[in-house]
Write an enzyme that holds these catalytic residues in place. Structure first.
Site: not given
Length: 1525
Positions: A107, A338-339, A585, A1005, A1073, A1238, A1244, A1249
């Site tokens: 909020c 607010n939370g 993986m 990323e 994860k 692969c 990895c 690899c």
């Protein structure tokens, strides 16, 4: 195309005049604002005329829209949420996760208080104006018009009510002993009269006189469709309390009456329709399901000049549930919140456990009448308000109540520890009495005498305050919500983490943080009580020799479920390295309930995690606010303060060794009682476990009643017996915990576990989460000792292949790893304190039946049922018998749960599957692909969808009539695999293949090399000098990723990166994860990777836990706004991970203006992650997708967003299953890598690899075998498989089956463990979208609506300067509702010139209070100056240019001491310079990589994860976390 439920803005014509014509904001801004959150999702309100006078003859944009007819038609078919039925069964007392996760929100809040305590109508007007300026922090329902909630708390306006009374012919209300109730009554007149009768009867029985009922005058024309459908009858009741003289006693009597009324209507049909917004002598609350600006228009009282108050708390709610209820609007009766309280389930259970112990003289023996103290059906805010109200009515003041409930992070706080030890003593005293209500929270509160605000221990909500020369104090989520003469502002600041500010209305004093807390803490001798009564367990040395011989240790490991992987990959790694093992993986084995292998009970539990509605926190950089401390002993009566409550034992952590457990056992005050946890199967297995659990609970009950404060549940025994297996210790803990709660004894004793059945961090977390205070893992410690003394270990240490550790150090390392892992698990959910995690049940269950849940895990979600107690006993016994078997006598079995091995657990990504797929795509062989299909069809049950099959209501059709493969593949995407985690060759090959198909690849990323953004024109024989490392190329190929990811690390995220995207993906969580940030080992950070990420080669890169600029749903809405601002042509997607409640979250994301919602399953891949994260967090996408799709349908939002799903996809059958469950698009991750070469070596994270798919080593990358054509072949085969199934089903196109769960049915499969799985949730159907999937996918990008940047860009001088690289100067007025200003301008420049190519110069000066994300994504050549102040995220993602923020001249405060910019400024910056004359808030320059900044002072966590650049802090900075090397 059919009309979609998000209206398109009308065209706007903007004519620019000289800056001198800019109009100032009117004194009371009743703004009907256009640039608010989710503008494409709600009707646009016009900006106030005169807001900017572009010219007297300018043509104003028409910003008002009609609600889309499609939305209204949809809404007519969507019923309002069913009222939840209250279960009167005593056993339903335990908080239910299903109820809790259905109500979430965030909020915008604030208060205004007159220090002279002079009531005025201006306070009301200002509060309403400020509320209107925070509309973008609120949400709206699917009708675009029903606000999620807005409200006002003020003192009671007696003049207004006396005026009403006189007009009614009533006597003056007698304000000194009169209370007023603001009541939501049932809509139906008959029920309303019944409710009023109950109310009046209760008042009468309590000796109160009802003076009259007043229908509250309202204007229903401003109420939205959904809100009107559920709008209550709103009335006020006036009651005279003659028997009490003291005002606190009057308030207490009114509180008792309200509680009695709530109890009296429990069995009524209309019970959920009666709600007291307030019942008080001092305060009143006006609220509803309204937008900000509608509140004052709806309640006509608020427009009346007679409505006067000396203070006002205002609140605008953003609920992630799209059908919020009127009662859940805020403020509540005491608080405006607010939370989100992350520990709410545990808090509720503990509050209910206290019911038998809470007593105070002020209640005069009436404690039973005011129970219960919590409501599992209410929101977290309502329950926190209820707990605070109980403390307040029991004699505490508001500040004290909030210090008890929401304590600051006082441990390791240098100022408190040295200067204010009495405050530390206060917190230490109450730490053992009340578990913290933990989570991000800005709390505003008032009891009518005091008004205040406090912030959570992490400071995760913005809170700014200022005071004026005319003695008015303001607190708000944002600055700029009211016009302010800065020369009259005498004080300006922000609330930092754990800080509080209060205003004493009676004395006119303002108390800042330490002044408030000193006054509270000095009231009692807390320090003396602690010194005399509190004991601390000092660390005890670990055992220096083994306690078992090798054979005995092996038998114990076998009996208690250990595998060789557990010992070698988990325990031994933790013992040698002091940290959890890292793997890669994803988790591609079956869920425990589907597996043919026995599993320990913990494997049926998945950790919950924070996403969107609250943030994960950082256990490394934010460790100062976290604690694993545990208090052992009886928790006393919290309503009475005394030395006896301090008689507890403090443990520094919940991980005990044998010596520490012995100390606890010998503590005479605790009177420890050991309860053995074995069950006898000698007379048969069936019923044996249940009988033993009943006996165990009765024994626990008896022990506590006999004075034991410590129950030790132990499976330690001198001799294992074949017919006496151990009860799964988690089951035993949960059963005893729940039993003691039900019997009102839980506060009298703690549970400690002495067990062989605990060795991983997840197992510790489960035990603590279901009620254990501490754990002694005796067999795990023995395993560490055995390992250290083994010949193999000694030789490896001697040869230098392993660091040398002593036997004690090995055990210490193990415990250190467990503690670090626990902190990480807590932080995933945004929880700071283990004491709050204890009993909070932050888990979901997959595969245990309701019988087990009711006994031991009541309140947890188990959507698909599963094992019975007898079946669980049978699985437990299957481990136990291994200890007595000749076949397994010599070594531990390798179950293959982590690594694939022949004969072990089935892995979805296995060598045979990889080989078959390679053959099919490389040979382009349909027969080979058919064999691959057959392999998948014949595999053991691996995922939930394997339990389903298709059925059809139509005859088959010719495949020639079915939608083409080229059309179907456009729905395919590849996963967000970062360049760095995988090699450049793999990344670019996948991108080229997807671009050939018309699908979409994902950058992951880490940014992207600009060389990839242009089509290749130089290809000869499959090779290109532009991309010389690739083969199999064609002219016209492009290697750009259509989806560019914006993750928490912001690596490589520059303005040019953003504007070159077709879609922008916000990665909130990752399937492998969730709740954690990305992880790139240093050995994989090559020079090339480092250049793209603006970091240094060889330095490991760990992203902040998601998400350092998303602390709430409105923060996510802001980031979506930012991305739409910089690239208005790119759709914005939000990536979530499946968990219970994801539908609620997705609703909030849809309202936040996202174009796409992606649901990932727990089985997604990762380049590197702790094993426990891969294995034990997140849920199956089948459940997550179903919940998301159905919740969006129910709430009229499904048409607004594309729903995408990923996780373990391998075939066309997977695609069609997902389609039937509601998905529009489909993501392929690991299998796409397999198709390009692969071999699933699963190394990895090591950079080794063997085929160069996931390595940055040049010599290994040279081995990369893949070509784009292989992946193209794979996806075309998948599409053809889809076509074949569609033809068999009799359907021509994908659109026809999306959401058609009626085309699925359970497959007749006999599972090894149970036949009690219930898939009805997945198979249920709540309807279909009003538009086809294709229409949804083809709709225009959602818009931010009219924004200031468009006005600036329409200025001919500005546009010419950009086009011809000239210099121009402009001055513009800015307001807090102008958000992401400069972002679109930067995007235009970046698109044309890149991040560094613009040679012109834009000199723009803004005057006023800038909204969030001011000057985001600046590029070189943009020189921006702000004279005034700004909110959060200033300079976010800036890549160049110069930004100066200075206050106006002649301020009444010292600029160097004032907070002038908000939190999280300069986040993810990659260049430029920033100069701030004033202080910044928390998290300044987080993830900055190249920008330079000078600032007068900063809050906590300045420069976290900074990989480059320079920040100069001239003044004070708070907790400094540090930067990357």
């Amino acid at each position: 195309m059919a009309a979609l439920p998000h209206p398109t803005p009308s065209p706007k014509i903007l004519v620019r005049s000289s800056p001198s014509n800019l109009a100032l904001l009117a004194s009371h801004r009743t703004l009907l604002l256009g640039d608010l959150s989710a503008l494409s999702l709600r009707p646009q309100r016009s900006r106030r005329l005169g807001r900017r006078s572009w010219s007297s003859a300018s043509v104003r944009a028409v910003l008002d829209f009609d609600v889309s007819s499609a939305a209204l038609n949809a809404s007519s078919n969507v019923s309002s949420r069913q009222r939840r039925q209250q279960d009167d069964d005593h056993r339903s007392k335990v908080a239910n996760l299903s109820d809790i996760i259905s109500e979430r929100g965030a909020c915008g809040v604030g208060f205004i208080a007159n220090l002279k305590n002079e009531p005025s109508h201006k306070i009301i007007q200002d509060a309403l104006a400020a509320l209107g300026c925070m509309e973008h922090r609120g949400g709206c329902a699917a009708d675009n018009n029903s606000g999620d909630g807005a409200g006002l708390m003020t003192s009671v306006p007696w003049d207004l009510y006396d005026d009403w009374a006189s007009k009614q012919g009533l006597a003056s209300l007698g304000r000194f002993n009169t209370g007023v109730g603001m009541i939501f009554l049932p809509r139906e007149e008959r029920f309303m009269n019944e409710a009023k009768s109950v109310i009046m009867k209760t008042f009468s029985e309590e000796g109160l006189e009802v003076l009259g009922w007043r229908p509250v005058p309202v204007n229903t024309s401003v109420v939205g469709y959904y809100a009107k459908e559920t709008m209550p009858n709103i009335q006020q009741v006036f009651v005279k309390v003659s028997k009490e003289e003291n005002i606190d006693d009057i308030e207490r009597e009114l509180y008792i009456c309200r509680k009695l009324i709530e109890r009296a209507v429990k069995s009524e049909e209309w019970k959920d329709e009666l709600y007291f917004c307030s019942l008080s002598h001092r305060t009143i609350v006006y609220k509803g399901m309204l937008r900000s600006e509608a509140l004052g228009q709806f309640y006509l009282d608020l427009q009346n000049e007679l409505y006067r108050s000396s203070f006002a708390i205002y609140h605008r709610r953003y609920s992630t549930n799209t059908s919020p209820r009127w009662p859940l609007a805020q403020p509540m009766r005491l608080l405006g919140h607010n939370g989100e309280i992350n520990t709410i389930q545990g808090n509720l259970n503990w509050m209910q456990s206290r019911e038998g112990t809470l007593k105070s003289p002020v209640w005069r023996g009436r404690e039973n009448e005011i129970r219960p103290y919590g409501d599992t059906k209410a929101s977290d805010s309502a329950n926190l308000d209820s707990a605070a109200e109980l403390l307040l009515r029991s004699g505490r003041n508001p500040a004290e109540a909030l210090m008890i409930l929401v304590p600051e992070a006082y441990k390791n706080h240098p100022t408190l520890m040295i200067k204010y030890p009495e405050v530390v003593d206060f917190y230490d005293y109450y730490k053992g009495q009340m578990e913290a209500w933990d989570g991000p929270a800005l709390l505003l509160f008032s009891d009518g005498k005091t008004v205040g605000a406090c912030l959570d221990r992490n400071g995760l909500r913005p809170a700014r305050y200022w005071r004026t020369i005319d003695d008015v104090v303001y607190v708000a989520s944002e600055v700029g919500v009211l016009p302010m003469d800065e020369t009259k502002v005498t004080m300006k600041g922000r609330l930092g983490p754990g800080m509080m500010i209060t205003v004493d209305l009676q004395s006119g004093q303002v108390y800042e943080n330490t002044d408030v807390k000193k006054r509270v803490a000095a009231a009692k001798p807390y320090g003396k009580w602690l010194t005399e009564n509190m004991r601390t367990v000092k660390p005890v040395n670990f055992l220096a020799s083994v306690a078992m011989d090798n054979e005995m240790a092996l038998r114990h490991q076998q009996a208690f479920g250990y595998s060789s992987e557990d010992v070698q990959m988990v325990i031994e790694t933790m013992a040698s390295q002091g940290k959890e093992p890292t793997f890669c993986m994803g988790d591609d084995i079956p869920l425990a309930v589907l597996s043919r292998k026995p599993h320990m009970i913990y494997d049926y539990f998945k950790q919950r995690f924070a996403q969107v509605t609250n943030p994960a926190i950082d256990p490394l950089r934010e460790g100062l606010v976290m604690s694993l401390e545990v208090n052992i002993g009886k928790r006393g009566n919290i309503l009475e303060v005394g030395p006896e409550n301090a008689a507890q034992v403090i443990l520094p952590s919940p991980v005990l060794n044998e010596g520490e457990l012995d100390l606890l056992m010998r503590d005479s005050n605790l009177k420890a009682q050991v309860l053995p946890t074995y069950f006898d199967v000698q007379k048969g297995l069936d019923g044996s476990l249940e009988r033993t659990l009943v006996e165990l609970c009765e024994a626990a009950d008896e022990a506590v009643q006999n004075g034991s404060q410590l129950l030790v549940l132990s499976d330690r025994t001198e001799e294992l017996e074949p017919t006496r297996p151990a009860i799964p210790i988690l089951l035993a803990v949960g059963a005893v915990h729940q039993h003691l709660i039900q019997n009102g004894l839980r506060m009298s004793a703690c549970i400690v576990v002495d067990t062989a059945q605990c060795f991983s961090t997840h197992q510790f977390a489960c035990l603590i989460g279901y009620g254990a205070s501490a754990v002694c893992p005796y067999l795990a410690l023995e395993t560490c000792r055995q390992w250290r003394l083994s010949t193999k270990t000694a030789n490896m240490m001697r040869n230098g292949k392993m660091p040398t550790v002593t036997i004690e150090q090995a055990q210490r390392n193990f415990c250190k790893a467990v503690k670090s892992g626990l902190l990480k698990i807590l932080s995933k959910m945004g929880i700071s304190l283990l004491s709050s995690y204890c009993g909070a049940q932050i888990f979901e269950i997959y595969g245990l039946g309701q019988e087990i849940v009711d006994i031991a895990f009541r309140g947890s979600v188990s959507k698909m049922g599963g094992l019975t107690l007898d079946e669980l006993a049978r699985e437990t016994l299957s481990f136990w018998v291994k200890a007595f078997s000749e076949e397994t006598a010599k070594r531990l079995e390798n179950f293959g749960f982590i690594q694939f091995r022949p004969g072990g657990e089935y892995h979805g990504n296995n060598p045979e599957m990889s080989k078959l797929l390679h053959k099919a795509v490389r040979q382009k062989s349909e027969n080979a692909y058919a064999i691959y299909q057959q392999h998948l069809a014949n595999r053991p049950v691996n995922v939930l969808r394997d339990l389903l099959e298709f059925k059809s209501d139509r005859p088959p059709i010719s495949i020639g009539k079915v939608e083409s493969a080229s059309s179907i593949v456009q729905r395919f995407c590849t996963g967000g695999m970062s360049l760095g985690a995988i090699s450049r060759e793999t990344h670019e090959t996948i991108a080229i293949a997807m671009n050939r198909l018309g699908g979409k690849s994902n950058s992951g990323e880490g940014g992207e090399d600009p060389v990839r953004w242009h089509p290749l024109t130089d290809v000869v024989d499959g090779y290109s000098p532009t991309l010389p490392h690739l083969k199999g190329l064609q002219n016209g190929d492009t290697a750009t990723s259509a989806i560019k990811q914006v993750a928490s690390g912001r690596f490589g995220v520059t303005p040019t990166f953003l504007v070159n995207a077709d879609q922008l993906e916000i990665k909130i969580a990752q399937g492998a994860k969730p709740g954690e940030g990305g992880q790139l080992p240093g050995k994989k950070v090559s020079a090339y990777i480092a250049r793209l990420r603006n970091s240094k080669p060889g330095v490991p890169l760990i992203s902040p836990p998601p998400h350092h600029d998303i602390y709430s749903i409105e923060d996510l809405a802001q980031l979506i706004f930012d991305l739409h601002q910089v690239n208005s042509k790119a759709k914005v997607s939000v990536k979530l991970v499946a968990e219970a409640g994801i539908g609620t979250v997705a609703s909030g994301v849809a309202k936040g203006n996202a174009d796409i919602i992606q649901i990932s399953g727990h089985d997604g891949g990762t380049g590197a992650s702790p094993i426990s994260s891969i294995k034990h967090a997140g849920g199956p996408w089948e459940l997550g997708l179903t919940e998301t799709h159905q919740t969006l349908i129910e709430n009229g939002l499904r048409e607004r967003v594309i729903v995408r799903v990923d996780g373990g996809f391998k075939s066309g059958a997977d695609v069609l299953m997902a389609a039937a469950m509601g998905a529009d698009e489909y993501g392929f991750g690991s299998v796409a890598m397999i198709a390009t070469g692969c071999v699933m070596a699963r190394i990895c994270h090591t950079n080794n690899c063997p085929v160069g798919v996931a390595s940055q080593r040049e010599e290994l990358r040279a081995r990369f075998p893949g070509v784009p054509g292989d992946l193209v072949n794979y996806f075309l085969y998948v599409a053809e498989e889809v076509r074949g199934i569609l033809a068999q089903l009799g359907y021509e196109k994908m659109d026809d089956i999306i959401g058609r769960t009626d085309l699925l049915k359970p497959k007749h499969i006999s599972l090894m463990k149970t036949q009690h799985l219930d898939l009805s949730y997945i198979l249920s159907c709540v309807g279909l979208p009003k538009c086809s999937s294709t229409e949804i996918r083809n709709q225009d990008v959602h818009t931010n609506g009219p924004v200031l940047d468009d006005i600036i860009l329409s200025d001919p001088e500005i546009s010419e300067a950009i086009e011809h690289e000239k210099e121009v100067s402009e001055s513009i007025k800015i307001y807090n509702v102008d958000r992401s200003v400069c972002g679109r301008i930067a995007g235009v420049i970046a698109k044309k010139y890149g991040d560094t190519g613009f040679a012109g110069q834009l000199n723009i000066t803004f005057t006023g209070s800038a909204g969030q994300s001011f000057a985001c994504f600046l590029t070189p050549g943009m020189n921006i100056r702000l004279v005034g102040e700004a909110n959060d995220y200033v300079g976010k993602g800036m890549a160049g240019g110069e930004l100066v923020v200075i206050p106006v001249e002649n301020t009444g405060f010292c600029p160097e001491d004032a907070t002038i910019v908000g939190n999280t400024c300069l986040y993810g910056a990659t260049g430029g310079q920033v100069f701030v004359r004033g202080k910044a808030g928390e998290r300044f320059a987080v993830r900055n990589s190249l920008a330079e900044a000078v600032v007068e002072g900063t809050g906590d966590h300045c420069c976290e994860y900074m990989t480059g650049g320079c920040v100069v802090v001239l003044g004070k900075h708070d907790w400094w976390s540090g930067i990357y090397p």
